[in-house]
Scaffold this motif. Sequence first.
Motif, PDB file in Angstrom:
ATOM      1  N   UNK A  26       0.837  -1.207   0.000  1.00 53.47           N
ATOM      2  CA  UNK A  26       0.000   0.000   0.000  1.00 53.47           C
ATOM      3  C   UNK A  26       0.869   1.253   0.000  1.00 53.47           C
ATOM      4  N   UNK A  27       1.926   1.264   0.800  1.00 48.16           N
ATOM      5  CA  UNK A  27       2.812   2.433   0.865  1.00 48.16           C
ATOM      6  C   UNK A  27       3.528   2.662  -0.457  1.00 48.16           C
ATOM      7  N   UNK A  28       3.988   1.593  -1.068  1.00 47.78           N
ATOM      8  CA  UNK A  28       4.673   1.738  -2.356  1.00 47.78           C
ATOM      9  C   UNK A  28       3.698   2.169  -3.452  1.00 47.78           C
ATOM     10  N   UNK A  29       2.483   1.666  -3.416  1.00 46.74           N
ATOM     11  CA  UNK A  29       1.469   2.078  -4.399  1.00 46.74           C
ATOM     12  C   UNK A  29       1.136   3.564  -4.275  1.00 46.74           C
ATOM     13  N   UNK A  30       1.321   4.109  -3.085  1.00 47.16           N
ATOM     14  CA  UNK A  30       1.070   5.541  -2.872  1.00 47.16           C
ATOM     15  C   UNK A  30       2.207   6.411  -3.392  1.00 47.16           C
ATOM     16  N   UNK A  37       9.121   3.914   2.891  1.00 52.66           N
ATOM     17  CA  UNK A  37       8.021   2.976   3.131  1.00 52.66           C
ATOM     18  C   UNK A  37       8.390   1.988   4.226  1.00 52.66           C
ATOM     19  N   UNK A  38       9.614   1.469   4.171  1.00 54.49           N
ATOM     20  CA  UNK A  38      10.062   0.529   5.199  1.00 54.49           C
ATOM     21  C   UNK A  38      10.138   1.206   6.564  1.00 54.49           C
ATOM     22  N   UNK A  93      10.976  -3.632 -12.384  1.00 54.10           N
ATOM     23  CA  UNK A  93      10.481  -2.305 -12.041  1.00 54.10           C
ATOM     24  C   UNK A  93       9.011  -2.288 -11.659  1.00 54.10           C
ATOM     25  N   UNK A  94       8.496  -3.405 -11.186  1.00 55.99           N
ATOM     26  CA  UNK A  94       7.074  -3.494 -10.807  1.00 55.99           C
ATOM     27  C   UNK A  94       6.965  -4.000  -9.364  1.00 55.99           C
ATOM     28  N   UNK A  95       7.753  -3.425  -8.498  1.00 56.55           N
ATOM     29  CA  UNK A  95       7.822  -3.899  -7.123  1.00 56.55           C
ATOM     30  C   UNK A  95       6.477  -3.782  -6.410  1.00 56.55           C
ATOM     31  N   UNK A  96       5.730  -2.701  -6.676  1.00 53.10           N
ATOM     32  CA  UNK A  96       4.443  -2.523  -6.011  1.00 53.10           C
ATOM     33  C   UNK A  96       3.472  -3.630  -6.398  1.00 53.10           C
ATOM     34  N   UNK A  97       3.406  -3.919  -7.706  1.00 53.62           N
ATOM     35  CA  UNK A  97       2.491  -4.953  -8.194  1.00 53.62           C
ATOM     36  C   UNK A  97       2.862  -6.323  -7.628  1.00 53.62           C
TER      37      UNK A  97
END
Length: 358
Positions: A26-30, A37-38, A93-97
């Motif tokens: 959720x934090x990374x998606x924001x 985020x960590x 490059x899609x860490x959030x997903x």
Amino acid sequence: KGGPALLASKRVTPRALAESTSQLAVLLNAGIPITKSLRILEGQLAPGPMKRVAASLVEDVEGGTALSEAMTKHDAVFDPLNTNMVRAGEAGGVQEEILNRLAGFLTASEAIKSRVKGALAYPVAIIVVAVVVLLLVFAFVIPRFKQVFATLGKGAMHWTTQLVIDIGEHLQFWWWIYLVGVGLLVALHRVLMARVDGYRSFMHRWALRMPLFGTLVHKSLVARFARTFGTLIQSGVPHLDALDILAASTANVHMKAAVGGVQSSIREGAGFAVPMGESGMFDDIVVNMVDVGEQTGELDRMLTKIADRYEIEVDRTIETTFKLIEPILLVFLAVAVGFIVFALFMPLLQMMQNLNKR
């Protein structure tokens, strides 16, 4: 911090890991950077093992280490599936997903385990209470009747009465033998499971074939296989690497062998379906769906459908199995209690008959 965090990580629960992964996603998606985020995640966590692990990850990532690399220091918390999915997300490059998928996978896995444990809790509680009560009755209550029944004489005593008295006297003096024996059997089982391949293979095969529970174990293994494999492929992990991770994270040796057969087939340039069918671990529906997915290039979607279907079947099997167990337990308790009551009342009936004769 690394050493203490590593020791503490062994006590992190799967639920805490799933919740922390979801919060990080959720934090990374924001749009918040990974280091911040960590740091936010660490601040949100309550004091405990997961917070110490998060603090260690913050320290490593702020020092320039990739998150996946930092996670490898805590292999008691982050298994190969976790670290490889995060690594694939970093590379693409899609860490959030990827973290969203990982959180969903962990949540689904924990949900299945919780349903199984929840369903097991009631019958296990009944069995434990019943065994304890029966042991107390045999060991401490029935021996007190011995003096009353002794007036009848051993030869005149009904065999059921004599049996329960003998069992009670035996347990009164030798109960500790059985307690020690159970402990030794459990310890021996664990040693054999850890060190003897033949014993482990036999027990895992028996788990798949045992009455009532075998179907539940089998369907749970297939659901986990499909969910894990599908999630890894969706995350961009190559097929062979995904199968390596599957083999490493599978406890049942027969499912592990099935995964190994699929690996060998892929290395030889063949497909998934044939070795899966030959393994005996997958039914025709699963094999055909995997074959269609492989042919159409939608293997990950088909695996997700298989996982959804089998997770529903796991729920149904849990409900059906424990509906059968409850009456079986009640019948067992009724028979045991009825036998004891009958045995205790027989001398009283004999005494009344003797008095009437006089």
